[in-house]
Design a protein around this motif. Sequence first.
Motif, PDB file in Angstrom:
ATOM      1  N   THR A   8       5.645   6.555 -11.084  1.00  0.00           N
ATOM      2  CA  THR A   8       5.044   7.607 -11.921  1.00  0.00           C
ATOM      3  C   THR A   8       4.449   8.734 -11.074  1.00  0.00           C
ATOM      4  O   THR A   8       4.035   9.760 -11.616  1.00  0.00           O
ATOM      5  CB  THR A   8       3.925   7.021 -12.822  1.00  0.00           C
ATOM      6  OG1 THR A   8       2.919   6.438 -11.989  1.00  0.00           O
ATOM      7  CG2 THR A   8       4.490   5.966 -13.769  1.00  0.00           C
ATOM      8  N   ASN A   9       4.397   8.531  -9.766  1.00  0.00           N
ATOM      9  CA  ASN A   9       3.773   9.522  -8.879  1.00  0.00           C
ATOM     10  C   ASN A   9       4.769  10.644  -8.560  1.00  0.00           C
ATOM     11  O   ASN A   9       5.757  10.428  -7.852  1.00  0.00           O
ATOM     12  CB  ASN A   9       3.291   8.830  -7.594  1.00  0.00           C
ATOM     13  CG  ASN A   9       2.400   9.709  -6.760  1.00  0.00           C
ATOM     14  OD1 ASN A   9       2.703  10.875  -6.528  1.00  0.00           O
ATOM     15  ND2 ASN A   9       1.298   9.148  -6.304  1.00  0.00           N
ATOM     16  N   ASP A  10       4.488  11.833  -9.096  1.00  0.00           N
ATOM     17  CA  ASP A  10       5.381  12.992  -8.894  1.00  0.00           C
ATOM     18  C   ASP A  10       5.455  13.433  -7.437  1.00  0.00           C
ATOM     19  O   ASP A  10       6.486  13.932  -6.986  1.00  0.00           O
ATOM     20  CB  ASP A  10       4.923  14.177  -9.763  1.00  0.00           C
ATOM     21  CG  ASP A  10       5.231  13.950 -11.230  1.00  0.00           C
ATOM     22  OD1 ASP A  10       6.124  13.120 -11.528  1.00  0.00           O
ATOM     23  OD2 ASP A  10       4.580  14.570 -12.086  1.00  0.00           O
ATOM     24  N   LEU A  11       4.330  13.265  -6.715  1.00  0.00           N
ATOM     25  CA  LEU A  11       4.291  13.655  -5.301  1.00  0.00           C
ATOM     26  C   LEU A  11       5.264  12.810  -4.488  1.00  0.00           C
ATOM     27  O   LEU A  11       5.990  13.328  -3.633  1.00  0.00           O
ATOM     28  CB  LEU A  11       2.866  13.507  -4.755  1.00  0.00           C
ATOM     29  CG  LEU A  11       2.607  14.001  -3.337  1.00  0.00           C
ATOM     30  CD1 LEU A  11       2.922  15.492  -3.196  1.00  0.00           C
ATOM     31  CD2 LEU A  11       1.165  13.737  -2.936  1.00  0.00           C
ATOM     32  N   TYR A  12       5.321  11.512  -4.776  1.00  0.00           N
ATOM     33  CA  TYR A  12       6.240  10.617  -4.078  1.00  0.00           C
ATOM     34  C   TYR A  12       7.690  10.992  -4.402  1.00  0.00           C
ATOM     35  O   TYR A  12       8.548  11.014  -3.523  1.00  0.00           O
ATOM     36  CB  TYR A  12       5.996   9.161  -4.475  1.00  0.00           C
ATOM     37  CG  TYR A  12       4.642   8.590  -4.067  1.00  0.00           C
ATOM     38  CD1 TYR A  12       3.770   9.299  -3.253  1.00  0.00           C
ATOM     39  CD2 TYR A  12       4.239   7.332  -4.516  1.00  0.00           C
ATOM     40  CE1 TYR A  12       2.523   8.775  -2.900  1.00  0.00           C
ATOM     41  CE2 TYR A  12       3.006   6.791  -4.166  1.00  0.00           C
ATOM     42  CZ  TYR A  12       2.151   7.528  -3.363  1.00  0.00           C
ATOM     43  OH  TYR A  12       0.933   7.008  -3.009  1.00  0.00           O
TER      44      TYR A  12
ATOM     45  N   PHE B  11       7.674   5.528  -3.549  1.00  0.00           N
ATOM     46  CA  PHE B  11       8.090   5.886  -4.915  1.00  0.00           C
ATOM     47  C   PHE B  11       8.457   4.648  -5.732  1.00  0.00           C
ATOM     48  O   PHE B  11       8.141   4.555  -6.919  1.00  0.00           O
ATOM     49  CB  PHE B  11       9.264   6.875  -4.861  1.00  0.00           C
ATOM     50  CG  PHE B  11       9.699   7.363  -6.209  1.00  0.00           C
ATOM     51  CD1 PHE B  11       8.799   7.985  -7.076  1.00  0.00           C
ATOM     52  CD2 PHE B  11      11.022   7.205  -6.633  1.00  0.00           C
ATOM     53  CE1 PHE B  11       9.203   8.433  -8.326  1.00  0.00           C
ATOM     54  CE2 PHE B  11      11.430   7.657  -7.870  1.00  0.00           C
ATOM     55  CZ  PHE B  11      10.527   8.272  -8.724  1.00  0.00           C
ATOM     56  N   GLU B  12       9.119   3.669  -5.080  1.00  0.00           N
ATOM     57  CA  GLU B  12       9.466   2.414  -5.766  1.00  0.00           C
ATOM     58  C   GLU B  12       8.214   1.668  -6.215  1.00  0.00           C
ATOM     59  O   GLU B  12       8.176   1.064  -7.285  1.00  0.00           O
ATOM     60  CB  GLU B  12      10.296   1.513  -4.850  1.00  0.00           C
ATOM     61  CG  GLU B  12      11.773   1.902  -4.781  1.00  0.00           C
ATOM     62  CD  GLU B  12      12.522   1.186  -3.667  1.00  0.00           C
ATOM     63  OE1 GLU B  12      12.053   0.109  -3.218  1.00  0.00           O
ATOM     64  OE2 GLU B  12      13.577   1.699  -3.234  1.00  0.00           O
TER      65      GLU B  12
ATOM     66  N   LYS C 178       0.844  -1.205   0.000  1.00  0.00           N
ATOM     67  CA  LYS C 178       0.000   0.000   0.000  1.00  0.00           C
ATOM     68  C   LYS C 178       0.876   1.252   0.000  1.00  0.00           C
ATOM     69  O   LYS C 178       1.232   1.795   1.038  1.00  0.00           O
ATOM     70  CB  LYS C 178      -0.945  -0.043   1.219  1.00  0.00           C
ATOM     71  CG  LYS C 178      -2.006   1.009   1.161  1.00  0.00           C
ATOM     72  CD  LYS C 178      -3.266   0.550   1.831  1.00  0.00           C
ATOM     73  CE  LYS C 178      -4.353   1.596   1.759  1.00  0.00           C
ATOM     74  NZ  LYS C 178      -4.631   2.071   0.401  1.00  0.00           N
ATOM     75  N   HIS C 179       1.196   1.734  -1.221  1.00  0.00           N
ATOM     76  CA  HIS C 179       2.146   2.850  -1.370  1.00  0.00           C
ATOM     77  C   HIS C 179       1.659   4.150  -0.733  1.00  0.00           C
ATOM     78  O   HIS C 179       2.457   4.905  -0.181  1.00  0.00           O
ATOM     79  CB  HIS C 179       2.523   3.063  -2.845  1.00  0.00           C
ATOM     80  CG  HIS C 179       1.365   3.183  -3.777  1.00  0.00           C
ATOM     81  ND1 HIS C 179       0.649   4.340  -3.955  1.00  0.00           N
ATOM     82  CD2 HIS C 179       0.805   2.240  -4.584  1.00  0.00           C
ATOM     83  CE1 HIS C 179      -0.301   4.128  -4.848  1.00  0.00           C
ATOM     84  NE2 HIS C 179      -0.241   2.867  -5.242  1.00  0.00           N
TER      85      HIS C 179
END
Length: 204
Positions: A118-122, A113-114, A74-75
Amino acid sequence: MDMSSDFDRILFFEHARQTCESTYSLSPLDADNLTRWGGVLLELSQFQNGADSKKMVQDAMDKLEEAISINPQKHDAFWCLGNAYTSNAFLIPDLEDAKEYFDKAAHAFEQAFEMDPTNDLYKKSVEVAAKAPELHIEIHKRDLAQQAMAASSSAAASIKQQVANKFKRNELKYDILGWVILAVGIVAWVGLAKSNLPPPPPPR
């Protein structure tokens, strides 16, 4: 932010907290709910002071760690946990003690992030986490300076008040003492004057 919008935010997040709590009692293994609950507690912690804020951040960390133990992929829970660790680190004045939480935060952001590269916030969170200890030094330096200024101004006000009180007490003391000295002086003067009176003329 004005008072009414702060009040609205508190009401909104408090309602969300109660909803998460109710959901948890029905479904304790709902990782989404635990993640929401942790996020809500983090938001609410901003409106608390000192120990209350720290306790709420600790509760948030507990909920998010519980969510991750249920769903290790759960990223968003990892990202929220990174924020919780960062918040906790900023509440610790000593950088050496805070560093443990900054390191945990950086690791949590990296894991998020790993899992979702694609998540810029991470990605941004990973970058910002590296600068957090430096920011911690600045914030606590400023806080110490403000506390010192507040302490010195309150100390100055306190000393001023003490001096004023002492002066008032002294004024009263000296007023009373002045009257006592004057009275003693008069008595002594009268006594001295009587003893130095010329002898009465002999009777004729």
